[in-house]
Scaffold this motif. Structure first.
Motif, mmCIF file in Angstrom:
data_model
loop_
_atom_site.group_PDB
_atom_site.id
_atom_site.type_symbol
_atom_site.label_atom_id
_atom_site.label_comp_id
_atom_site.label_asym_id
_atom_site.label_seq_id
_atom_site.Cartn_x
_atom_site.Cartn_y
_atom_site.Cartn_z
ATOM 1 N N ARG A 524 0.811 -1.230 0.000
ATOM 2 C CA ARG A 524 0.000 0.000 0.000
ATOM 3 C C ARG A 524 0.839 1.273 0.000
ATOM 4 O O ARG A 524 0.285 2.367 -0.131
ATOM 5 N N SER A 525 2.147 1.145 0.152
ATOM 6 C CA SER A 525 2.999 2.334 0.098
ATOM 7 C C SER A 525 3.046 2.870 -1.336
ATOM 8 O O SER A 525 3.246 2.103 -2.282
ATOM 9 N N PRO A 526 2.900 4.170 -1.519
ATOM 10 C CA PRO A 526 2.984 4.721 -2.882
ATOM 11 C C PRO A 526 4.380 4.601 -3.485
ATOM 12 O O PRO A 526 4.547 4.775 -4.699
ATOM 13 N N ASP A 529 7.328 -0.505 -5.374
ATOM 14 C CA ASP A 529 6.923 -0.910 -6.716
ATOM 15 C C ASP A 529 6.801 -2.421 -6.882
ATOM 16 O O ASP A 529 5.980 -2.896 -7.651
ATOM 17 N N GLU A 555 -4.785 -6.860 -2.962
ATOM 18 C CA GLU A 555 -4.189 -5.533 -2.808
ATOM 19 C C GLU A 555 -3.123 -5.261 -3.868
ATOM 20 O O GLU A 555 -2.978 -4.139 -4.345
ATOM 21 N N ARG A 558 -5.049 -4.350 -6.940
ATOM 22 C CA ARG A 558 -5.686 -3.029 -6.825
ATOM 23 C C ARG A 558 -4.680 -1.893 -6.995
ATOM 24 O O ARG A 558 -4.963 -0.889 -7.663
ATOM 25 N N THR A 559 -3.504 -2.054 -6.388
ATOM 26 C CA THR A 559 -2.513 -0.969 -6.385
ATOM 27 C C THR A 559 -1.537 -1.037 -7.554
ATOM 28 O O THR A 559 -0.758 -0.110 -7.760
ATOM 29 N N THR A 561 0.909 -3.082 -7.651
ATOM 30 C CA THR A 561 2.212 -3.480 -7.108
ATOM 31 C C THR A 561 2.620 -4.810 -7.725
ATOM 32 O O THR A 561 1.844 -5.770 -7.740
ATOM 33 N N LYS A 637 1.804 4.794 -9.636
ATOM 34 C CA LYS A 637 1.280 4.083 -8.463
ATOM 35 C C LYS A 637 0.631 5.025 -7.463
ATOM 36 O O LYS A 637 -0.347 4.661 -6.804
ATOM 37 N N GLU A 638 1.148 6.231 -7.325
ATOM 38 C CA GLU A 638 0.581 7.159 -6.345
ATOM 39 C C GLU A 638 -0.898 7.405 -6.619
ATOM 40 O O GLU A 638 -1.691 7.575 -5.686
ATOM 41 N N ARG A 640 -2.869 5.167 -7.974
ATOM 42 C CA ARG A 640 -3.622 3.914 -7.778
ATOM 43 C C ARG A 640 -3.831 3.590 -6.301
ATOM 44 O O ARG A 640 -4.752 2.858 -5.963
ATOM 45 N N VAL A 641 -2.943 4.087 -5.435
ATOM 46 C CA VAL A 641 -3.020 3.720 -4.011
ATOM 47 C C VAL A 641 -4.159 4.472 -3.332
ATOM 48 O O VAL A 641 -4.335 5.662 -3.531
#
Length: 641
Positions: A524-526, A529, A555, A558-559, A561, A637-638, A640-641
């Protein structure tokens, strides 16, 4: 003169020379070589056993890894040699043994000519034979083995088990009750562990056997089959298939190799042997021009082959390695004039005879491949050539071997467009994790290298393998997820990396809830990667992390990652079943080497075979994409989180 007795133990291999030994001059050996029947009863196999023993004993003594590995590698070379080394040395015509240095060559000469090796006898006096067995316990190193032996006189596995159960080890300096428990758990795993080997070790053995047998008269080809051809994670027995006009000659050569410990059985079309310090090997011979059904029969899993045989019977044929035999109304093969045997030169022909397209070896597990083949839905499996880069590698700044520049040069000569440098973060002291200041210093080195690469590309002096988009070294890190779930660097530093690969190394015994929470914190961290080797697995040595995989997949999908398929043959993480499930859920994967030295960049190939077993296609792997697309994916990613 009596044969030197070699205790029968077990281990593995690699090259180098033993620099501390004094070379023995030819003049010193001249008189000994004339001794009557000094060594007449020693075979190449006997010599190989002795050099394996030396490697084992040096490991117990705590010698450098390159030295112990050199003796094991020399033993393998000796065992595969087609030359009778004792006869050759005594005749004054010693052969050149590839990869064997001068110091070890001198020892081979001494042993072959005199029947004795002073260095070996000295080691046997210093190292009790049972200590080698203790090194097989996962996590127990040479230093602790020597300490336990010196202070408690323990030489055998059963005695160590009893001492740990009685609490006697925790009285030694540096050892605790936790150490005792870990030793007992390691012994239990050793007792329960089947005798299996890693893929890269199986590859070494197979290559050596094929090299030793290939020039046998009548041989057209020799190739691996069985679970190795399907690229299972670990291998039990090895299987070889040979097309030959003279099966008897090949089998005789096979059972006579110096690497053979003993012959299990032999016949006119098949032989089985047990290798020195290694697995059983089955060799099957097949007549030229009929290899298709042999390859299918000796490659597929039992379940896959049962399905094929049932399909053949439904069509009126009995399928075996020898081909398709027409069966009658009673289900038995026809005889006499009605007998009919169909052979196939290739597997494609054999599958087509069953109404199926060719099925790749890695899929032959009866995991839905036959249904997919019938429906025209077999995957277009990823290949090594699809990869444009590698997201996970180390240098000598942390726990790697080679410099940043050397690793980058090796990567660009592979034709890749990018390589990510991911040395460890600060809290992983055992891997010499980098401080913030070291990260900044390293960033400057990466920038300087990229300036040079760009200039060479502009001038047309870059290596010919360089792709049209050029090559760049991307600055990343392998970020430790701490025991409390916190990430090992602050957000501002993480934001400055091109790529952040996160992993869990410490506090592996936490509850499922805690381990899952830590992994989800990273996902979940932006700034994170890629999740490296998500299960934290070390095949054959320790269990996987106990994670709630459904949450992890959800997760990660969703993100955006990336979940890594780590190509180290000791890891192969994600496993094939987890990777297949991750893709079904919508996750994106990477296939990475986790290289700690230049040679380990080749581990990408093992990651590819694991991905193929998971039915993975190129579009599902991020590092099949150009560098600009990869960086754009990470930058997004930022949002998407």
């Amino acid at each position: 003169m009596p044969r030197p007795k070699a205790p029968d133990r077990s281990v593995a291999p690699d090259p180098a020379a033993e620099h501390s030994a004094e070379p023995i001059a030819d003049a010193d050996l001249a008189g000994e070589a004339d001794a009557p029947d000094a060594q007449a009863d020693l075979t190449n196999g006997d010599l190989a056993r002795i050099f394996h023993d030396i490697g084992d004993m040096l490991e117990v003594k705590g010698e450098l890894v390159f030295k112990t590995v050199a003796y094991h590698r020399a033993a393998d070379v000796i065992g595969r040699s087609p030359v009778d080394l004792v006869a050759a040395y005594r005749a004054g015509t010693p052969p050149r043994l590839p990869g064997v240095g001068a110091a070890i060559s001198d020892k081979i000469a001494e042993l072959a000519r005199t029947g004795r090796l002073a260095y070996y006898e000295r080691l046997r006096a210093e190292v009790p034979p049972g200590l080698v067995e203790l090194l097989r316990i996962p996590g127990l190193g040479p230093k602790t083995v020597r300490q336990i032996n010196a202070e408690l006189g323990i030489e055998r596995l059963d005695d160590l088990r009893a001492a740990a159960q009685a609490g006697r080890l925790q009285g030694l300096k540096g050892l605790s009750a936790k150490t005792e428990q870990l030793i007992l758990e390691g012994i239990a795993r050793l007792d329960a562990r089947p005798a299996r080997i890693y893929l890269h070790r199986a590859r070494e053995l197979i290559d050596g056997l094929i090299e030793a047998l290939n020039d046998t008269p009548g041989v057209h080809s020799i190739e691996p089959a069985g679970s190795f051809r399907r690229r299972r994670e670990t291998i039990g027995d090895l299987d070889l298939l040979a097309e030959t006009d003279d099966g008897a000659a090949l089998i005789e050569r096979f059972v006579s190799l110096g690497v053979v410990d003993h012959v299990v059985n032999r016949g006119s079309a098949k032989a089985a042997v047990q290798l020195l310090r290694g697995p059983n090997v089955d060799l099957m011979v097949m007549p030229p021009g009929s290899a298709g059904t042999y390859r299918i029969h000796f490659t597929g899993s039992k379940e896959h082959n049962v399905r094929l045989r049932a399909r053949a019977r439904d069509a009126g044929w009995s399928l075996s390695e020898k081909g398709f035999l027409r069966i009658g109304e009673d289900g038995e093969p026809r005889t006499g004039d009605a007998a009919e045997l169909r052979t196939c030169a290739t597997e494609t022909e054999a599958y087509a005879f069953l109404g199926l397209p060719f099925i790749e070896p890695e899929l032959r597990e009866d995991h839905g491949e036959i249904e997919a083949a019938l429906a025209g839905r077999l995957p277009s499996l990823i290949t090594l050539g699809d990869l444009r880069g590698d997201f996970h590698s180390h240098s000598d700044w942390s726990d790697g071997v080679h410099t940043i520049e050397a690793m980058a040069e090796a990567a660009r000569r592979r034709g890749h467009a990018y390589q990510v440098l991911t040395d460890h973060s600060q809290s992983l002291a055992i891997a010499r994790g980098l401080s913030r200041d070291q990260v900044e210093e390293q960033r400057g080195i990466v920038a300087g290298l990229n300036e040079r690469f760009a200039a060479e590309e502009a001038a047309g002096t870059a290596p010919p393998e360089t792709p049209p988009e050029g090559f760049r070294l991307l600055h990343g890190c392998e970020l430790e997820v701490r025991a409390d779930g916190a990430l090992d660097y602050e957000d501002d530093l993480l934001a400055s990396f091109d790529v952040v690969v996160a992993s869990v190394h410490v506090a592996r015994r936490q509850s499922r809830a805690d381990l899952t929470r830590r992994t989800l914190n990273a996902i979940r961290s932006p700034h994170v990667d890629v999740i490296a080797h998500p299960a934290g697995r070390m095949i054959l040595d320790r269990p996987d992390l106990d994670l709630d995989w459904d949450q992890v997949y959800a997760e990660a999908a969703r993100t955006g990652t990336v979940l890594e398929m780590n190509g180290s043959p000791h890891r192969l993480d994600l496993s094939a079943d987890r990777a297949r499930r991750a893709v079904e859920v919508g996750c994106i994967l990477s296939i990475d080497s986790d290289a700690h030295k230049i040679a380990e960049l080749d581990y990408l190939a093992w990651g590819i075979t694991q991905a193929r077993r998971a039915w993975v296609e190129p579009a599902q792997v991020l590092n099949t994409r150009p560098r600009d697309e990869v960086l754009a994916w990470f930058a997004a990613k930022e949002q998407r989180v």
